[in-house]
Structure formats: structure tokens, C-alpha cells
Scaffold this motif. Structure first.
Motif, mmCIF file in Angstrom:
data_model
loop_
_atom_site.group_PDB
_atom_site.id
_atom_site.type_symbol
_atom_site.label_atom_id
_atom_site.label_comp_id
_atom_site.label_asym_id
_atom_site.label_seq_id
_atom_site.Cartn_x
_atom_site.Cartn_y
_atom_site.Cartn_z
ATOM 1 N N VAL A 1 1.103 -0.767 -0.145
ATOM 2 C CA VAL A 1 -0.203 -0.346 0.375
ATOM 3 C C VAL A 1 0.675 0.987 0.058
ATOM 4 O O VAL A 1 0.406 2.266 -0.534
ATOM 5 C CB VAL A 1 -1.070 0.174 1.243
ATOM 6 C CG1 VAL A 1 -1.615 1.379 1.328
ATOM 7 C CG2 VAL A 1 -1.844 -0.899 0.976
ATOM 8 N N VAL A 2 1.718 1.677 0.762
ATOM 9 C CA VAL A 2 2.888 2.399 1.369
ATOM 10 C C VAL A 2 3.514 2.467 -0.667
ATOM 11 O O VAL A 2 3.935 3.713 -0.890
ATOM 12 C CB VAL A 2 3.565 1.990 1.928
ATOM 13 C CG1 VAL A 2 4.313 3.257 1.985
ATOM 14 C CG2 VAL A 2 3.129 2.432 3.560
ATOM 15 N N LEU A 3 4.055 1.960 -0.774
ATOM 16 C CA LEU A 3 4.520 2.175 -2.359
ATOM 17 C C LEU A 3 3.635 2.120 -3.737
ATOM 18 O O LEU A 3 4.499 2.830 -4.065
ATOM 19 C CB LEU A 3 5.925 0.465 -2.825
ATOM 20 C CG LEU A 3 6.783 0.211 -1.436
ATOM 21 C CD1 LEU A 3 6.973 -1.324 -2.110
ATOM 22 C CD2 LEU A 3 7.711 1.280 -2.011
ATOM 23 N N MET A 4 2.499 1.687 -3.037
ATOM 24 C CA MET A 4 1.597 1.592 -4.635
ATOM 25 C C MET A 4 1.293 3.488 -4.715
ATOM 26 O O MET A 4 1.041 4.097 -5.715
ATOM 27 C CB MET A 4 0.405 1.466 -5.109
ATOM 28 C CG MET A 4 0.856 -0.140 -4.852
ATOM 29 S SD MET A 4 1.407 -0.155 -6.546
ATOM 30 C CE MET A 4 3.104 -1.081 -6.300
ATOM 31 N N GLN A 5 1.090 3.640 -3.088
ATOM 32 C CA GLN A 5 0.164 5.651 -2.880
ATOM 33 C C GLN A 5 1.952 6.381 -3.393
ATOM 34 O O GLN A 5 1.586 7.521 -3.839
ATOM 35 C CB GLN A 5 0.591 5.187 -1.696
ATOM 36 C CG GLN A 5 -0.909 4.927 -0.718
ATOM 37 C CD GLN A 5 -1.173 5.427 0.524
ATOM 38 O OE1 GLN A 5 -0.388 5.712 1.617
ATOM 39 N NE2 GLN A 5 -2.856 4.955 0.873
ATOM 40 N N SER A 6 2.606 5.410 -3.099
ATOM 41 C CA SER A 6 4.497 6.833 -3.141
ATOM 42 C C SER A 6 4.292 6.962 -5.022
ATOM 43 O O SER A 6 4.723 8.072 -5.742
ATOM 44 C CB SER A 6 5.279 6.706 -2.982
ATOM 45 O OG SER A 6 5.829 5.278 -3.289
ATOM 46 N N THR B 1 -7.873 -6.563 -3.437
ATOM 47 C CA THR B 1 -6.466 -6.956 -3.412
ATOM 48 C C THR B 1 -6.193 -7.287 -1.615
ATOM 49 O O THR B 1 -5.712 -8.283 -1.169
ATOM 50 C CB THR B 1 -5.406 -6.719 -4.296
ATOM 51 O OG1 THR B 1 -5.633 -6.705 -5.451
ATOM 52 C CG2 THR B 1 -4.083 -7.705 -3.494
ATOM 53 N N VAL B 2 -5.825 -6.371 -1.456
ATOM 54 C CA VAL B 2 -5.567 -6.250 0.141
ATOM 55 C C VAL B 2 -6.236 -6.126 1.182
ATOM 56 O O VAL B 2 -6.077 -6.863 1.770
ATOM 57 C CB VAL B 2 -5.574 -4.153 0.053
ATOM 58 C CG1 VAL B 2 -5.358 -3.838 1.932
ATOM 59 C CG2 VAL B 2 -4.982 -3.217 -0.577
#
Length: 168
Positions: free
Chosen positions: A57-62, A75-76
């Protein structure tokens, strides 16, 4: 007697004995199979899954070009449900009169006493060595098994069935 009748009797004996066990009464059927079930708690796999999905989630938000749509949140959610499944599906070992049974990733596995080469107990670990196949390791660290209790039960099991037993 027919086999289907024997299966029905065995199934009904099992149901009655489980009810009596919940009520605190002894088993009324004398020829019922006596076994000891010892459960642990799996917490490492759920923690790793939650950390993995958190990192995802953190990598996709960035990411600037990634859009968080419905499929992303499905998926989450599925990973969180998988972590809950691993947490609530408690690992166990059942020690019967002439077998040992546990849950592996592919399902419940039962090993007869004749297929066990040796049993080794050390602080925090119980290892069941099989004639064929991989060893079964029950750990206090990874699955929160009460290894002292398992060791005592398996010592009796080994003496009864003539299996090599080592305590380190």
C-alpha cells in the motif's frame, strides 16, 4: 454388519463424545478412540502478510501513475483475510494410540507409529523423524506449541510403540 452402519455408529459416537467433553463429562462409549489434541497459535505468517500488504500500500501510494481502484482494495482485503485465516486456523498435533496427526499446508496428515523412525525433544522444539518424507518440527517460537507437554505425551507414545526417543 455393513460398513455404512459402522461408519454411522462411529460418527454418532464421535458427536456424542464431543458434546460430553464440552459439558465436562467423560466419554460414555468405551471403545471410542482416545487421543490427545494439543494446539498452538500461528502468528508469524499473519504478521508477515500484514507487513507485506502494508509495504504494498505504501509503495503504491508513492507511485504517481498508479490509480488505487476497486481491484487494488479487493487485493488488500484478500491479503488481510488470508492473514486472519492463518491466525484463526490454529496448528495442532493429535497423539493417538498408534498414530500422530497434524495439519500441514496441504491438509491434515496422519502418520502411523510404524512409519516413525525417531522422536527428538529439545528445549523449544519437538522433531518427529519419519521413515519416508520430511521431518515434522513443532516449535515453541514459530507456532507457540507447548513443547514440554508435547514431549511428555510423545515420550509415552514412543514407549508404547517401541520408537526411539531422544531428549536433549
Amino acid at each position: 454388519m455393513s460398513r455404512s452402519w459402522e461408519r454411522k455408529v462411529r460418527k454418532n459416537m464421535s458427536v456424542v463424545n464431543k458434546q460430553r467433553k464440552k459439558q465436562g463429562s467423560g466419554q460414555i462409549v468405551f471403545n471410542a478412540e482416545k487421543s490427545e489434541k494439543i494446539v498452538g497459535r500461528n502468528f508469524i505468517a499473519p504478521i508477515l502478510l500484514i507487513l507485506f500488504i502494508g509495504m504494498y500500500v505504501v509503495l503504491m501510494q508513492s507511485s504517481t501513475e498508479f490509480k488505487m481502484d476497486t481491484m487494488f482494495w479487493v487485493t488488500v482485503g484478500c491479503y488481510v483475510l488470508l492473514a486472519a485465516l492463518f491466525y484463526f486456523r490454529r496448528p495442532y498435533i493429535t497423539i493417538g494410540k498408534d498414530y500422530v496427526q497434524t495439519r500441514r499446508m496441504t491438509g491434515d496428515k496422519r502418520v502411523p507409529a510404524s512409519a516413525i523412525k525417531a522422536i527428538s525433544v529439545q528445549k523449544g522444539y519437538v522433531i518427529i523423524e519419519q521413515q519416508k518424507g520430511a521431518n515434522w518440527v513443532f516449535s515453541k517460537l514459530t507456532n507457540r506449541f507447548p513443547t514440554e507437554e508435547i514431549g511428555e505425551k510423545l515420550k509415552q507414545f514412543a514407549q508404547t510403540n517401541g520408537i526411539s526417543f531422544q531428549q536433549k
